[in-house]
Design an enzyme around this catalytic site. Sequence first.
Site, PDB file in Angstrom:
ATOM      1  CE  LYS A   1      -3.227  -2.785  -0.390  1.00  0.00           C
ATOM      2  NZ  LYS A   1      -4.003  -3.563   0.472  1.00  0.00           N
TER       3      LYS A   1
HETATM    4  C1  LIG Z   1      -5.061  -4.634   0.657  1.00  0.00           C
HETATM    5  C2  LIG Z   1      -6.534  -4.490   0.600  1.00  0.00           C
HETATM    6  C3  LIG Z   1      -7.354  -4.874   1.676  1.00  0.00           C
HETATM    7  C4  LIG Z   1      -6.845  -5.642   2.855  1.00  0.00           C
HETATM    8  O1  LIG Z   1      -5.842  -5.015   3.570  1.00  0.00           O
HETATM    9  P1  LIG Z   1      -5.065  -5.819   4.723  1.00  0.00           P
HETATM   10  O2  LIG Z   1      -4.431  -4.753   5.528  1.00  0.00           O
HETATM   11  O3  LIG Z   1      -4.073  -6.692   4.016  1.00  0.00           O
HETATM   12  O4  LIG Z   1      -6.051  -6.611   5.475  1.00  0.00           O
HETATM   13  C5  LIG Z   1      -8.700  -4.595   1.594  1.00  0.00           C
HETATM   14  N1  LIG Z   1      -9.239  -4.017   0.519  1.00  0.00           N
HETATM   15  C6  LIG Z   1      -8.492  -3.652  -0.544  1.00  0.00           C
HETATM   16  C7  LIG Z   1      -9.137  -2.980  -1.693  1.00  0.00           C
HETATM   17  C8  LIG Z   1      -7.127  -3.901  -0.548  1.00  0.00           C
HETATM   18  O5  LIG Z   1      -6.393  -3.572  -1.618  1.00  0.00           O
END
Ligand SMILES: *Cc1c(COP(=O)(O)O)cnc(C)c1O
Length: 386
Positions: free
Chosen positions: A191
């Site tokens: 992210k």
């Molecule tokens: C990465 C992601 C998640 C989940 O995030 P985590 O922190 O890994 O649980 C949820 N929704 C979207 C759209 C994502 O890209």
Amino acid sequence: MTAREQPVQAAYLKFAGPDLDEATIAGVAEVLRSGQITSGPWVARFERQLEAFCGGRPVRALTSATAAIEVALQLCGVGPGDEVITGAQSFFTVLNMIVKVGAAPVFVDCDLVTRNIDLEEVEAAITPRTKAIIPTHFPGALVDLDALYALAKRRGLRVIEDAALVLGSRWRGRNVGAIGDIVTFSFHPNKNATSIEGGALVVNDLNEARRVETLRFHGITHLPDRTRDVAFPGGKFNLPDVNARIGCAQIERLPEFLARRRMLVDRYFADFVTDPACVLPPRPASADDAHSWNMFSILLPLERLSIDRSGFRNAMEARAIGTGVSYEALHLCTLGRRYGGREGQFPNAERIARETVTLPLHTRLREADVERVCEAAAAIIATAGK
Ligand SMILES: *Cc1c(COP(=O)(O)O)cnc(C)c1O
């Protein structure tokens, strides 16, 4: 052949990844040496930093966005007998957490280019059992927040914005998270800012924030006699200080990260040209709506190619270029089919699921790397055109 004569092997380009500096790594070592390694002062600091970013709204940190969505659903009182409307194009987390709290997912289709949910379809899917809407924001364009919240207000529904991909995006000049109902973020290494694993949720007031604190830590409440009580089976989703230390450093660098992502995306928009053409992501309409650009995902013109998507991805891989798939269609996975999902139901979500490829985009990429990705994609598609 001597070592000198060997062809230069281009460095492998990952499609996503973290950007951690030495000062952060040293900071983590300090936290480790301090003996205070799980939730403590660094989590509090991380939360205050995120609150400032979210226009002063209360924010609580958790171990993932997945945990944040589960806790958000509990906070909204969503459970057995309830329905939650969400997009057929999103990450598995959303489907999983709706099912995990005992509710039923109700899918809707999305726009082919923005990938955001179609609000007219959301409205048409509302039943007396509908409790909440979970829209996932996609790179390049946010869900229309004015229209979304007007709809939610009119129909008396809670909203949980899945903002995992849009930390740093702005809606009419304000950061995502600064307005709305509940907003969840992810700090996974792929992210825009990371805490290794981690997540956060933005809530409306201190009552909700206190409830999150209970739900993320065993459901424990403290009694006046210094014993504890549990009235609801809470989870164990508290973020350790080690992670929060990284998160704090990353949020400080977020403006720099965003500028770099935007610069690289400009390069993509300038250089990504194929014949036949791919569908590219949308570009933000105005500077006020600056975008986080967590991913750069295209749609391949598969009907005009003699290779399939995995053929394209293998050819990129052979050129040392990593790619991803974001995302499969939720209604067509085995769990989604159990809730009535079937082929042909959501044409845009299904076409995206078939044709999408996520190209490399992260802050350690150079402009020359983006040029290499564009050249590789153009060459592979030109060769495979029919
Ligand atoms: C990465 C992601 C998640 C989940 O995030 P985590 O922190 O890994 O649980 C949820 N929704 C979207 C759209 C994502 O890209």
